[in-house]
Design an enzyme around this catalytic site. Structure first.
Site, PDB file in Angstrom:
ATOM      1  N   ARG A 225     -13.884  79.448 -22.066  1.00 28.36           N
ATOM      2  CA  ARG A 225     -13.751  80.501 -23.065  1.00 28.36           C
ATOM      3  C   ARG A 225     -13.075  79.904 -24.293  1.00 28.36           C
ATOM      4  O   ARG A 225     -12.130  79.108 -24.165  1.00 28.36           O
ATOM      5  CB  ARG A 225     -12.872  81.649 -22.546  1.00 28.36           C
ATOM      6  N   GLU A 254     -17.469  84.817 -31.155  1.00 29.24           N
ATOM      7  CA  GLU A 254     -18.892  84.655 -30.831  1.00 29.24           C
ATOM      8  C   GLU A 254     -19.636  85.933 -31.186  1.00 29.24           C
ATOM      9  O   GLU A 254     -19.114  87.004 -30.943  1.00 29.24           O
ATOM     10  CB  GLU A 254     -19.068  84.371 -29.330  1.00 29.24           C
ATOM     11  N   HIS A 272     -22.948  79.782 -26.097  1.00 31.74           N
ATOM     12  CA  HIS A 272     -22.452  80.365 -24.838  1.00 31.74           C
ATOM     13  C   HIS A 272     -23.615  80.454 -23.843  1.00 31.74           C
ATOM     14  O   HIS A 272     -23.966  81.546 -23.372  1.00 31.74           O
ATOM     15  CB  HIS A 272     -21.830  81.750 -25.084  1.00 31.74           C
TER      16      HIS A 272
END
Ligand code: 8YV
Length: 307
Positions: A225, A254, A272
């Site tokens: 993360r 994001e 991601h």
């Protein structure tokens, strides 16, 4: 793809009445209309479920996460209300570790630049491309030796690497060297890979001290993360070229990430996507659906996270 692939949405639509919050123009109006009837939330690592949202769902009985990281779900709130939270561990481990290595190799060996060098005719005009950085045989430090960190370590062994790690405490039966913090680990390695879970306990764990402790020429990879890392400190280390390269799948904001990342030729970026293979996403969807089915049938949940 929307919030879930059709191969999950279609069978779910046959079993349940689905209400798609991410498609609603106005969240407030959506909850006002449907909130009283909602009995389960399906969410994913990047979206989550807040206390404010769940407070408006009086019949909520389960939060099923399509992903292993549940840092965006308010688990304390769920525990208070006795709402179980499930995730999708194990099925994504190997793909995430693969992408960690993919990003490492791509960043160190400048694979995207090499590809461009061939395509844009630089090879013909200028000859060989600039030299890159070796990966094989380097010292790797892993922040967070859980399932994914261990799978990264397994790959690192195949690359002839000396492996060390940091975590809350040393793991029994692990042959790798333990350091109590990322700042202690960083100066001892050539490559630092972040595999720690997200959430409040790891917020900023790879802090400025850790980034500044990285050796000149180090390579940094993150598949966990963005929140685990002091991102401004990382950007500074990349800007000054003290770090040779980085491979990043996760970020603070994001998908609208700090635009400076895209200006760095020595950084390889991914959206991601570490669990993003058809095989893994099918397995994640199946496990998430098994949890839902078990909940609504009153059976034990296959992968409930204990509060
Ligand atoms: C995402 C992830 O959930 O598992 C996690 O924690 O971050 C990912 O697998 C995935 O992108 C699904 O959206």
């Amino acid at each position: 793809m929307g919030v879930l692939p059709d191969w999950d949405l279609e069978p779910m639509a046959e079993r349940y009445t689905l209400r798609l919050l991410h498609e609603a123009p106005d969240e407030n109006a959506f909850i006002a209309e449907h909130g009283a009837a909602i009995r389960g939330i399906v969410t994913k690592g990047e979206i989550g479920a807040s206390a404010a949202l769940m407070d408006r769902l009086p019949q909520l009985g389960i939060v099923a996460c399509y992903g292993v990281g549940v840092d965006a779900i308010d688990r304390a709130y769920c525990a208070k209300r006795g709402i179980p939270v499930t995730n999708t561990p194990d099925v994504l481990t190997e793909d995430v570790a693969d992408l960690a290595f993919g990003l490492l190799l791509a960043a160190a060996r400048r694979i995207p630049a090499a590809d461009a060098w061939v395509r844009d005719g630089s090879w013909v005009r200028e000859g060989s491309m600039p030299l890159t950085t070796r990966v094989w045989g380097k010292r790797m430090g892993i922040v967070g030796l859980g399932r994914i960190g261990s799978a990264v370590a397994k790959r690192a062994k195949g690359f002839g690497m000396a492996i060390s790690y940091s975590g809350r405490s040393p793991k029994p039966d692990v042959p790798y060297t333990f350091y109590p913090s990322p700042a202690a680990l960083a100066p001892e390695v050539d490559i630092l890979v972040c595999c720690a879970m997200g959430g409040p306990t790891t917020q900023g764990l790879i802090d400025r001290a850790a980034i500044e402790a990285l050796r000149p020429g180090a390579i940094f990879v993150n598949v966990s993360r963005g929140s685990v890392v002091d991102e401004p400190a990382l950007v500074e280390a990349l800007r000054s070229r003290r770090i040779a390269a980085a491979g990043l799948d996760v970020f603070w904001n994001e998908p609208a990430i700090d635009a400076e990342f895209a200006s760095f030729p020595h950084v390889v970026l991914a959206p991601h996507a570490a669990s993003g293979t058809v095989e893994t996403r099918r397995a994640m969807g199946a496990l998430m659906q098994e949890n839902l089915a078990a909940h609504f049938a009153g059976r034990p949940l296959p992968t409930e996270i204990r509060p």
